[in-house]
Scaffold this motif. Structure first.
Motif: not given
Length: 180
Positions: A146-147, A162-171
């Motif tokens: 994804q990155m 920023e998108q990676f961190k948002a995805l990490l938070l959801v996971n």
């Protein structure tokens, strides 16, 4: 008789050689860090595994003689300690992901350095596209793919992170674990 004029420092300087040297330095630093980290993590992991085994033995010994009230407390403490140790061992997985990513970075930097050295491929799109494909193929984790896609689509590193961190938070909220 030909006369070779000595080159000045400015004439010897080449941005390509300088870039290649700095890439090589970055690669060496990453590898050195990985080696040192591997040794420390291996020691920690082995220690935690031994501690977990000790906890299991204490638990089993305490369960054999349930007549004493103190044994119940020993059992409870050993179970808690064992649980905490197992959580710590799982937390060490971050280091494996870190090593994978840094190894991918060093491979990418090596490929870039090789491309910069080769005048024939430096300005041809095929060399750059080949390097891009080699980098993409080495990724094993979904987050890396994804990155890569975000960066190749023109997003800034900050936007991609920023998108990676948002995805990490959801996971993390879903308790998803990415196995590799």
């Amino acid at each position: 008789m030909s006369y070779n004029k000595p080159q000045s420092q400015d004439e010897k300087w080449c941005h390509r050689a300088e870039t290649t040297n700095l890439l090589a330095l970055s690669i060496a630093q990453i590898h050195m860090s990985l080696t040192e980290g591997d040794n420390s993590i291996d020691t920690l992991t082995e220690s935690f595994q031994k501690l977990a085994n000790f906890c299991i033995k204490v638990e089993n010994l305490a369960k054999e003689d349930k007549a004493e009230q103190g044994n119940q407390e020993i059992i409870r403490l050993a179970e808690s300690m064992s649980s905490q140790i197992n959580e710590a061992i799982v937390a060490f997985q971050f280091y494996d992901r870190l090593c994978q990513r840094l190894e991918h970075v060093t491979t990418s930097l090596n490929g870039l350095a090789d491309l910069l050295k080769d005048d024939a491929h430096l300005t041809l799109p095929d060399g750059w596209l080949d390097l891009r494909e080699q980098i993409r193929q080495q990724y094993t984790m979904q987050a890396e793919h994804q990155m890569f896609e975000l960066i190749m689509q023109g997003h800034s590193p900050e936007q991609a992170l920023e998108q990676f961190k948002a995805l990490l938070l959801v996971n993390n909220n879903q308790n998803d674990i990415e196995l590799f």
